[in-house]
Design a protein around this motif. Structure first.
Motif, PDB file in Angstrom:
ATOM      1  N   ALA A   1       0.832  -1.197   0.000  1.00 50.74           N
ATOM      2  CA  ALA A   1       0.000   0.000   0.000  1.00 50.74           C
ATOM      3  C   ALA A   1       0.867   1.248   0.000  1.00 50.74           C
ATOM      4  N   THR A   2       0.321   2.284  -0.596  1.00 52.54           N
ATOM      5  CA  THR A   2       0.911   3.611  -0.503  1.00 52.54           C
ATOM      6  C   THR A   2      -0.052   4.474   0.294  1.00 52.54           C
ATOM      7  N   TRP A   3       0.466   5.109   1.328  1.00 52.65           N
ATOM      8  CA  TRP A   3      -0.306   6.044   2.132  1.00 52.65           C
ATOM      9  C   TRP A   3       0.119   7.453   1.760  1.00 52.65           C
ATOM     10  N   VAL A   4      -0.820   8.240   1.271  1.00 52.25           N
ATOM     11  CA  VAL A   4      -0.553   9.645   0.963  1.00 52.25           C
ATOM     12  C   VAL A   4      -1.076  10.461   2.142  1.00 52.25           C
ATOM     13  N   VAL A   5      -0.165  11.140   2.821  1.00 49.99           N
ATOM     14  CA  VAL A   5      -0.492  11.904   4.018  1.00 49.99           C
ATOM     15  C   VAL A   5      -0.503  13.384   3.640  1.00 49.99           C
ATOM     16  N   PHE A   6      -1.641  14.038   3.886  1.00 56.59           N
ATOM     17  CA  PHE A   6      -1.794  15.428   3.459  1.00 56.59           C
ATOM     18  C   PHE A   6      -2.540  16.229   4.525  1.00 56.59           C
ATOM     19  N   PRO A   7      -2.359  17.575   4.519  1.00 54.33           N
ATOM     20  CA  PRO A   7      -2.993  18.422   5.539  1.00 54.33           C
ATOM     21  C   PRO A   7      -4.515  18.441   5.398  1.00 54.33           C
ATOM     22  N   LYS A   8      -5.175  18.497   6.527  1.00 56.31           N
ATOM     23  CA  LYS A   8      -6.643  18.593   6.547  1.00 56.31           C
ATOM     24  C   LYS A   8      -7.090  20.022   6.269  1.00 56.31           C
ATOM     25  N   GLY A   9      -8.267  20.134   5.661  1.00 58.40           N
ATOM     26  CA  GLY A   9      -8.966  21.408   5.595  1.00 58.40           C
ATOM     27  C   GLY A   9      -8.399  22.482   4.695  1.00 58.40           C
ATOM     28  N   ARG A  10      -7.554  22.124   3.759  1.00 54.97           N
ATOM     29  CA  ARG A  10      -7.013  23.143   2.847  1.00 54.97           C
ATOM     30  C   ARG A  10      -7.793  23.128   1.548  1.00 54.97           C
ATOM     31  N   LYS A  11      -8.101  24.309   1.041  1.00 51.63           N
ATOM     32  CA  LYS A  11      -8.845  24.417  -0.216  1.00 51.63           C
ATOM     33  C   LYS A  11      -7.944  24.191  -1.426  1.00 51.63           C
ATOM     34  N   ASP A  12      -6.638  24.415  -1.256  1.00 49.79           N
ATOM     35  CA  ASP A  12      -5.710  24.255  -2.380  1.00 49.79           C
ATOM     36  C   ASP A  12      -5.199  22.824  -2.527  1.00 49.79           C
ATOM     37  N   LEU A  13      -5.537  21.936  -1.589  1.00 48.23           N
ATOM     38  CA  LEU A  13      -5.127  20.537  -1.645  1.00 48.23           C
ATOM     39  C   LEU A  13      -6.204  19.716  -0.943  1.00 48.23           C
ATOM     40  N   ARG A  14      -7.186  19.285  -1.729  1.00 48.34           N
ATOM     41  CA  ARG A  14      -8.350  18.590  -1.180  1.00 48.34           C
ATOM     42  C   ARG A  14      -8.198  17.074  -1.299  1.00 48.34           C
ATOM     43  N   GLU A  15      -8.997  16.364  -0.534  1.00 53.23           N
ATOM     44  CA  GLU A  15      -9.008  14.907  -0.608  1.00 53.23           C
ATOM     45  C   GLU A  15      -9.304  14.443  -2.033  1.00 53.23           C
ATOM     46  N   ALA A  16     -10.216  15.127  -2.709  1.00 51.62           N
ATOM     47  CA  ALA A  16     -10.551  14.762  -4.093  1.00 51.62           C
ATOM     48  C   ALA A  16      -9.338  14.893  -5.013  1.00 51.62           C
ATOM     49  N   ASP A  17      -8.475  15.878  -4.764  1.00 48.93           N
ATOM     50  CA  ASP A  17      -7.258  16.040  -5.564  1.00 48.93           C
ATOM     51  C   ASP A  17      -6.310  14.861  -5.363  1.00 48.93           C
ATOM     52  N   VAL A  18      -6.190  14.413  -4.124  1.00 50.88           N
ATOM     53  CA  VAL A  18      -5.315  13.281  -3.812  1.00 50.88           C
ATOM     54  C   VAL A  18      -5.852  12.015  -4.471  1.00 50.88           C
ATOM     55  N   ILE A  19      -7.155  11.792  -4.353  1.00 55.75           N
ATOM     56  CA  ILE A  19      -7.763  10.608  -4.977  1.00 55.75           C
ATOM     57  C   ILE A  19      -7.550  10.632  -6.481  1.00 55.75           C
ATOM     58  N   HIS A  20      -7.783  11.763  -7.097  1.00 57.41           N
ATOM     59  CA  HIS A  20      -7.608  11.887  -8.548  1.00 57.41           C
ATOM     60  C   HIS A  20      -6.170  11.554  -8.953  1.00 57.41           C
ATOM     61  N   ALA A  21      -5.202  12.047  -8.211  1.00 58.47           N
ATOM     62  CA  ALA A  21      -3.794  11.793  -8.541  1.00 58.47           C
ATOM     63  C   ALA A  21      -3.455  10.305  -8.395  1.00 58.47           C
ATOM     64  N   GLY A  22      -3.967   9.657  -7.366  1.00 58.73           N
ATOM     65  CA  GLY A  22      -3.711   8.238  -7.178  1.00 58.73           C
ATOM     66  C   GLY A  22      -4.327   7.394  -8.275  1.00 58.73           C
ATOM     67  N   VAL A  23      -5.561   7.711  -8.646  1.00 54.11           N
ATOM     68  CA  VAL A  23      -6.247   6.980  -9.713  1.00 54.11           C
ATOM     69  C   VAL A  23      -5.543   7.222 -11.046  1.00 54.11           C
ATOM     70  N   ALA A  24      -5.101   8.451 -11.283  1.00 52.98           N
ATOM     71  CA  ALA A  24      -4.367   8.761 -12.518  1.00 52.98           C
ATOM     72  C   ALA A  24      -3.052   7.976 -12.587  1.00 52.98           C
ATOM     73  N   ALA A  25      -2.490   7.614 -11.427  1.00 53.03           N
ATOM     74  CA  ALA A  25      -1.255   6.831 -11.381  1.00 53.03           C
ATOM     75  C   ALA A  25      -1.530   5.335 -11.512  1.00 53.03           C
ATOM     76  N   GLY A  26      -2.814   4.963 -11.673  1.00 50.40           N
ATOM     77  CA  GLY A  26      -3.167   3.563 -11.860  1.00 50.40           C
ATOM     78  C   GLY A  26      -3.438   2.806 -10.583  1.00 50.40           C
ATOM     79  N   LEU A  27      -3.600   3.524  -9.479  1.00 49.98           N
ATOM     80  CA  LEU A  27      -3.853   2.892  -8.190  1.00 49.98           C
ATOM     81  C   LEU A  27      -5.325   3.032  -7.800  1.00 49.98           C
TER      82      LEU A  27
END
Length: 120
Positions: A70-96
């Motif tokens: 597994a890869t765990w992507v750890v990111f700050p909570k509550g920021r508008k410039d880096l949202r959970e949806a952005d992280v999910i999109h990047a992971g899916v775009a990487a084929g995960l």
């Protein structure tokens, strides 16, 4: 460590994560650590992400992951410039595939990505 699934003997690669408390917990769990570089056949890769640009790093992680790792992507909570949806999109775009989210700390969230079953 239970929420993250780290067990004794697991190979763990840490990228951008050097908080001593977390490292001590991993050591206490019996994990084999590689800090600052990817270890081949990592059972867990922890990637700290602080900006949208950091999300590009997700694309290069799969070759170092164990097939059932597994890869765990750890990111700050509550920021508008880096949202959970952005992280999910990047992971899916990487084929995960994203399959778990946990409260990593008071200030950070962790999303787990795995290699799809069809490619394991």
């Amino acid at each position: 460590m239970d929420k993250l699934g780290v067990k004794e003997g697991d190979r763990v690669s840490l990228l951008g994560m050097n908080e001593e408390g977390f490292l001590a917990e991993l050591r206490a769990a019996g994990a084999e650590l590689s800090v600052g570089r990817l270890r081949k056949q990592s059972d867990h890769v922890f990637l700290a992400v602080e900006s949208m640009g950091d999300l590009r790093k997700i694309g290069g992680l799969e070759p170092s992951m164990a097939r059932n790792g597994a890869t765990w992507v750890v990111f700050p909570k509550g920021r508008k410039d880096l949202r959970e949806a952005d992280v999910i999109h990047a992971g899916v775009a990487a084929g995960l595939v994203d399959n778990k989210v946990v409260r990593f700390s008071d200030t950070h969230t962790a999303l787990r990505f795995v290699i799809p079953l069809a490619r394991r």
